[in-house]
Design an enzyme around this catalytic site. Structure first.
Site, PDB file in Angstrom:
ATOM      1  N   CYS A 293       2.239  -4.802   9.677  1.00  0.00           N
ATOM      2  CA  CYS A 293       2.848  -3.976  10.689  1.00  0.00           C
ATOM      3  C   CYS A 293       3.802  -3.986  10.096  1.00  0.00           C
ATOM      4  O   CYS A 293       4.711  -3.468   8.812  1.00  0.00           O
ATOM      5  CB  CYS A 293       3.525  -5.065  11.905  1.00  0.00           C
ATOM      6  SG  CYS A 293       2.206  -6.046  12.005  1.00  0.00           S
TER       7      CYS A 293
ATOM      8  N   GLY B 112      -0.087   0.568  10.265  1.00  0.00           N
ATOM      9  CA  GLY B 112      -0.768  -0.306  11.050  1.00  0.00           C
ATOM     10  C   GLY B 112      -0.858   1.115  11.928  1.00  0.00           C
ATOM     11  O   GLY B 112      -0.655   1.270  12.385  1.00  0.00           O
TER      12      GLY B 112
ATOM     13  N   ASN C   3       7.409  -7.952  11.530  1.00  0.00           N
ATOM     14  CA  ASN C   3       6.664  -7.571  10.218  1.00  0.00           C
ATOM     15  C   ASN C   3       6.018  -8.737   9.482  1.00  0.00           C
ATOM     16  O   ASN C   3       7.361  -9.390   8.895  1.00  0.00           O
ATOM     17  CB  ASN C   3       6.852  -5.587   9.727  1.00  0.00           C
ATOM     18  CG  ASN C   3       5.755  -5.786   8.504  1.00  0.00           C
ATOM     19  OD1 ASN C   3       6.760  -5.605   6.818  1.00  0.00           O
ATOM     20  ND2 ASN C   3       4.483  -5.883   8.033  1.00  0.00           N
ATOM     21  N   GLY C   4       4.972  -8.914   8.827  1.00  0.00           N
ATOM     22  CA  GLY C   4       4.841 -10.215   8.382  1.00  0.00           C
ATOM     23  C   GLY C   4       4.133 -11.157   8.636  1.00  0.00           C
ATOM     24  O   GLY C   4       3.590 -10.797   9.971  1.00  0.00           O
TER      25      GLY C   4
ATOM     26  N   TYR D 105      -0.198  -0.874  -3.368  1.00  0.00           N
ATOM     27  CA  TYR D 105      -1.757  -0.681  -2.284  1.00  0.00           C
ATOM     28  C   TYR D 105      -0.520  -0.270  -1.080  1.00  0.00           C
ATOM     29  O   TYR D 105      -0.542   0.869  -0.296  1.00  0.00           O
ATOM     30  CB  TYR D 105      -2.178  -1.255  -1.776  1.00  0.00           C
ATOM     31  CG  TYR D 105      -3.532  -0.832  -0.840  1.00  0.00           C
ATOM     32  CD1 TYR D 105      -4.126   0.030  -1.411  1.00  0.00           C
ATOM     33  CD2 TYR D 105      -3.026  -1.127   0.376  1.00  0.00           C
ATOM     34  CE1 TYR D 105      -5.088   0.631   0.002  1.00  0.00           C
ATOM     35  CE2 TYR D 105      -3.809  -0.836   1.366  1.00  0.00           C
ATOM     36  CZ  TYR D 105      -4.575   0.099   1.006  1.00  0.00           C
ATOM     37  OH  TYR D 105      -5.658   0.670   2.398  1.00  0.00           O
TER      38      TYR D 105
HETATM   39  P1  AMP Z   1     -13.745  -3.664  -2.019  1.00  0.00           P
HETATM   40  O1  AMP Z   1     -14.372  -2.358  -1.642  1.00  0.00           O
HETATM   41  O2  AMP Z   1     -13.225  -4.392  -0.829  1.00  0.00           O
HETATM   42  O3  AMP Z   1     -13.474  -4.082  -3.198  1.00  0.00           O
HETATM   43  O4  AMP Z   1     -11.824  -2.685  -1.224  1.00  0.00           O
HETATM   44  C1  AMP Z   1     -11.013  -1.759  -2.365  1.00  0.00           C
HETATM   45  C2  AMP Z   1     -10.036  -0.536  -1.699  1.00  0.00           C
HETATM   46  O5  AMP Z   1      -9.756  -1.568  -0.276  1.00  0.00           O
HETATM   47  C3  AMP Z   1      -9.136  -0.044  -2.813  1.00  0.00           C
HETATM   48  O6  AMP Z   1      -9.705   1.092  -2.917  1.00  0.00           O
HETATM   49  C4  AMP Z   1      -8.369  -0.651  -2.372  1.00  0.00           C
HETATM   50  O7  AMP Z   1      -7.488   0.927  -2.520  1.00  0.00           O
HETATM   51  C5  AMP Z   1      -8.594  -0.781  -1.350  1.00  0.00           C
HETATM   52  N1  AMP Z   1      -7.717  -1.805  -0.307  1.00  0.00           N
HETATM   53  C6  AMP Z   1      -7.015  -3.058  -0.661  1.00  0.00           C
HETATM   54  N2  AMP Z   1      -6.030  -4.008  -0.018  1.00  0.00           N
HETATM   55  C7  AMP Z   1      -6.403  -3.117   0.859  1.00  0.00           C
HETATM   56  C8  AMP Z   1      -5.907  -3.245   2.350  1.00  0.00           C
HETATM   57  N3  AMP Z   1      -4.752  -4.995   2.173  1.00  0.00           N
HETATM   58  N4  AMP Z   1      -6.233  -2.361   3.159  1.00  0.00           N
HETATM   59  C9  AMP Z   1      -6.514  -1.725   3.435  1.00  0.00           C
HETATM   60  N5  AMP Z   1      -7.341  -0.988   2.274  1.00  0.00           N
HETATM   61  C10 AMP Z   1      -7.000  -2.317   0.895  1.00  0.00           C
END
Ligand code: AMP
Length: 500
Positions: free
Chosen positions: A43, A69, A143-144, A283
């Site tokens: 969040c 979020g 948040n957390g 990220y």
């Molecule tokens: P995947 O296809 O599941 O390997 O997704 C990888 C992608 O998800 C990468 O482009 C990341 O930028 C993105 N990503 C990584 N962690 C998260 C997260 N917690 N929430 C949303 N997107 C994520």
């Protein structure tokens, strides 16, 4: 997993050595008591005290923290006599019309953006949580993630507490209400000493605003000032939008109280070590934000890209990012390698993050909706694609295929600006279970084959920690399987069960 390719490509899930030993001494929890609960949230929070436009500022703050979020949002304001709350499912701009903001009078407000996966997308989990207790009314935004929330909840329920939501944050409210402390601050400290996990908390009462950060400082929280009023925000990008000046971070374990007397700081919770979430840099936070001791996220991401180039150079014609998350690292990679940068994938900005879609089949479709290759740039080229992380591997696979088949690339070299994600986060980042994390069961070459890249390299852990200030101050659990905050009373498998 619904993806048959994934299934056939991935052999039986392999346990990561040592990962299950950690909690072998803990008591089992009766999961049926809390079945259906899903405690996983991540969040953004914002708070302001001493401003005539408090709710409007909270709205703007939440607007700039929308990336933290997208499931629902709420604002609670105070006019010194009572609290007013407006919350709903959806995006900040859709929820808060001018008419709705007018229902939030007063000089103080807190706001919250909620992010969650399938299962508990329900209004009752949208924060701030508002409750009456012996000393008045309070509103809380968190948040957390708390790792012992289920256990505490069970004890509280056995004691007669009635919960309104399935959110872990409500446990804190009940603990404050149950506390025998004389002052409000004593109650908050008493409550927070019982919880374990990550929390950047804002609490609004009729006459004051309180901010507390967990002793490890897992999630960011900063303090700023605008027009003489104090503001708190998860990230500094929220301060920028309202023209507030950054003062400092709320320290790990610190409680900051703002009321008519001004600002008071208490060292409320003892810090053994810091454990700033390194994934915020990789990220989650916005690149224009400054977090964890005022380090700029964009600069760190660029450095991750430079370091990646130093570690895993490749002969290629063009460096392209997976937009938006891979852009700064790709710029850094290009700078260090001397290989030209361009936008070889174009992102449709009018859709949400595909990752948050709860169903796998929607997520697959989502990659195509979201990204399209620029053939003009890629045809016949040896392409380096930079992304920040591989989670399940499904996005990466689609992207590699798209660059090769639709873009006409001759070679596709995938470079990831973080180490392999082998473990889930229990402190507030939305990651899938271990079984779904491709790197938990596949080595680099197996993953390369799965995503069909010509080569694949991840950033090393040393390279990651070299790129941030104070290498020992970070939580790297998702990459290292070293969890800085123990899971008292709960096994890791149970946490995984609860969070999914
Ligand atoms: P995947 O296809 O599941 O390997 O997704 C990888 C992608 O998800 C990468 O482009 C990341 O930028 C993105 N990503 C990584 N962690 C998260 C997260 N917690 N929430 C949303 N997107 C994520």
């Amino acid at each position: 997993m619904n993806n048959p390719l994934y299934r056939s490509a991935i052999p039986d899930f392999r346990h990561v050595p040592g990962s299950l030993d950690r909690c072998s001494c803990c008591n089992n929890l009766n999961l049926s008591d809390i079945s259906g609960d899903k405690l996983h949230e991540e969040c953004g929070v914002f708070g302001v005290y001493g401003h005539p436009e408090a709710a409007n500022l909270a709205y703007l703050g939440l607007y700039s923290l929308q990336h933290r979020g997208q499931e629902g949002a709420g604002i609670c304001s105070s006019d010194g006599k009572q609290l007013y709350t407006e919350k709903a499912m959806g995006l900040v701009a859709d929820i808060f019309s001018e008419k709705r903001l007018k229902k939030l009078p007063g000089h103080a407000a807190i706001g919250h953006n909620r992010y969650s996966t399938a299962g508990s997308s329900i209004l009752k989990n949208v924060q701030p949580i508002v409750a009456n207790f012996a000393l008045g009314t309070l509103a809380l935004g968190h948040n957390g993630n708390l790792v012992n929330a289920a256990e505490l909840r069970k004890t509280l329920e056995d004691d007669g507490a009635i919960f309104q939501s399935t959110s872990d944050s409500e446990v804190v409210v009940h603990l404050i209400a149950h506390s025998k402390g004389e002052s409000f601050y004593e109650r908050v400290v008493h409550a927070l000493r019982q919880v374990s996990g990550a929390f950047s908390l804002l609490i609004l009462r009729e006459n004051e605003l309180v901010a507390v950060r967990d002793p490890y400082g897992v999630r960011p929280l900063c303090l700023g000032q605008v027009d003489g009023a104090y503001v708190f925000a998860s990230e500094t990008c929220a301060l920028d939008l309202i023209g507030a000046k950054y003062i400092r971070d709320v320290e790990p374990g610190e409680m900051v109280i703002i009321n008519e007397q001004g600002l008071t700081s208490l060292k409320a919770l003892h810090s053994e070590r810091r454990a700033f979430c390194v994934f915020e840099f990789i990220y989650f936070s916005r690149p224009d934000s400054y977090i964890f001791g005022h380090q700029n996220v964009n600069s760190i991401r660029k450095e991750l890209g430079r370091q990646l180039a130093r570690e895993s150079m490749v002969d290629a014609d063009i460096v392209i990012p997976v937009p938006d998350s891979g852009v700064p690292a790709a710029l850094g990679f290009s700078e260090e390698s001397g290989i030209g940068f361009d936008f070889g994938l174009i992102r449709n900005h009018y859709i949400g993050r595909t990752f948050i879609e709860p169903k796998q089949n929607i997520r697959h479709f989502g990659v195509k909706i979201k990204l399209n290759p620029v053939r003009e740039l890629l045809e016949g080229k040896r392409v380096v694609v930079i992304d920040d992380s591989i989670v399940r591997g499904t996005t990466s696979k689609k992207i590699v295929k798209m660059i090769r088949e639709n873009g006409g690339a001759k070679e596709v070299h995938l470079r990831i600006s973080s180490p392999p994600t082998i473990m889930p986060c229990f402190y507030g980042i939305d990651t899938p279970t271990r079984q779904e994390l491709i790197a938990s069961s596949h080595d680099v070459d197996e993953t390369r084959k799965y995503v069909t890249a010509d080569s694949l390299s991840y950033l090393s852990m040393e390279g990651l920690l070299r790129s941030v200030r104070g290498a020992g101050d970070y939580c790297t659990a998702c990459f290292s399987n070293v969890y800085p905050i123990n899971f008292p009373g709960e096994h890791m498998e149970q946490l995984e069960f609860l969070f999914k």
